[in-house]
Design a protein around this motif. Structure first.
Motif, PDB file in Angstrom:
ATOM      1  N   LYS A  47       0.843  -1.148  -0.050  1.00 57.73           N
ATOM      2  CA  LYS A  47       0.091  -0.216   0.008  1.00 57.73           C
ATOM      3  C   LYS A  47       0.811   1.235  -0.163  1.00 57.73           C
ATOM      4  O   LYS A  47       0.538   2.242  -0.528  1.00 57.73           O
ATOM      5  CB  LYS A  47      -0.862   0.098   1.360  1.00 57.73           C
ATOM      6  CG  LYS A  47      -1.945   1.016   1.227  1.00 57.73           C
ATOM      7  CD  LYS A  47      -3.086   0.595   0.322  1.00 57.73           C
ATOM      8  CE  LYS A  47      -4.373   1.627   0.255  1.00 57.73           C
ATOM      9  NZ  LYS A  47      -5.069   1.615   1.627  1.00 57.73           N
ATOM     10  N   ALA A 103      -0.710   4.624   0.731  1.00 61.53           N
ATOM     11  CA  ALA A 103      -1.015   4.608   2.172  1.00 61.53           C
ATOM     12  C   ALA A 103      -0.987   5.820   3.066  1.00 61.53           C
ATOM     13  O   ALA A 103      -0.438   6.794   2.745  1.00 61.53           O
ATOM     14  CB  ALA A 103       0.123   3.700   2.982  1.00 61.53           C
ATOM     15  N   LYS A 138       1.072  -1.051  -6.531  1.00 63.71           N
ATOM     16  CA  LYS A 138       0.880  -2.026  -5.943  1.00 63.71           C
ATOM     17  C   LYS A 138       0.730  -3.546  -6.698  1.00 63.71           C
ATOM     18  O   LYS A 138       1.043  -4.484  -6.517  1.00 63.71           O
ATOM     19  CB  LYS A 138      -0.459  -1.950  -4.965  1.00 63.71           C
ATOM     20  CG  LYS A 138      -1.031  -3.132  -4.015  1.00 63.71           C
ATOM     21  CD  LYS A 138      -2.295  -2.871  -3.407  1.00 63.71           C
ATOM     22  CE  LYS A 138      -2.616  -4.225  -2.759  1.00 63.71           C
ATOM     23  NZ  LYS A 138      -3.552  -3.719  -1.707  1.00 63.71           N
TER      24      LYS A 138
END
Length: 218
Positions: free
Chosen positions: A105, A111, A162
């Motif tokens: 992430k 994130a 990702k």
């Protein structure tokens, strides 16, 4: 039975069939590491840290076949936490940590920022990816995903997002260069950084020995 004891039982049931290196023994070590870090972080909330550490793999998308199964697992977990009287605020805090702590992430800046509670859980989980146990877990996960162990013709990748990171077109040994050897310098707490030092060196020694044996120079 305390809430953490009930959460532990839930985790053990949810991960009982895991064979990828994310089973209950991995969780137990993450919790133990989180407890070590907690000793030196008095501003942290022990319940939030321990609950998130216990539950961080329960709906991890790499352990499921599709997104709908992930969402179902997350929904079941939310219901369970509500049923054992965890407050909605605490549930949100736990889920926020789980949703923003993973390595994948963080690639590409997806994130969100973690507070000290999330940083502790993230460090504890990442320490499980540094050292001797990390080596065995990487090999186990690679075998489950049918990855090639090593091919000198396949260079390590530099994933930009990702999806690229989760692509299984690399090798298990490359994973050390793509993630595991990078962890030491991306930890949050001083306690975790100290623990990582010798573990990191162990992986370097392993890789040197592996390549020497592969090349028949030893």
């Amino acid at each position: 039975m305390t809430q953490l004891e009930q959460i532990t039982q839930y985790m053990q049931t949810a991960l009982a069939s895991d064979n990828s290196g994310h089973s209950a023994d991995h969780i137990d070590r993450v919790v133990a590491l989180a407890n070590k870090i907690l000793i030196n972080e008095p501003m942290a909330d022990p319940f939030i840290v321990r609950a998130a550490a216990l539950l961080h793999d329960v709906y991890d998308d790499k352990l499921f076949n599709n997104a709908s199964d992930v969402q179902l697992a997350k929904s079941h977990l939310k219901t369970f936490l509500s049923n054992i009287s965890v407050s909605q605020d605490d549930i949100s805090r736990i889920f926020y940590i789980i949703d923003n702590m993973s390595w994948s992430k963080g690639i590409g800046g997806q994130a969100q920022h973690l507070d000290i509670n999330g940083q502790i859980v993230q460090d504890a989980d990442r320490l499980e990816a540094v050292g001797a146990i990390a080596i065995t877990r990487a090999i186990t996960y690679g075998a489950v995903k049918n990855r090639i162990l090593y091919d000198p013709a396949i260079p390590p990748r530099i994933a930009q997002n990702k999806a690229e990171y989760r692509n299984d077109d690399s090798t298990t040994i490359n994973h050390f260069y793509e993630k595991l050897l990078l962890i030491k310098d991306r930890l949050n707490t001083e306690t975790a950084k100290k623990i990582a030092t010798s573990r990191h060196q162990f992986m370097l020694d392993f890789l040197a020995q592996f390549k020497a044996e592969w090349d028949l120079t030893k």
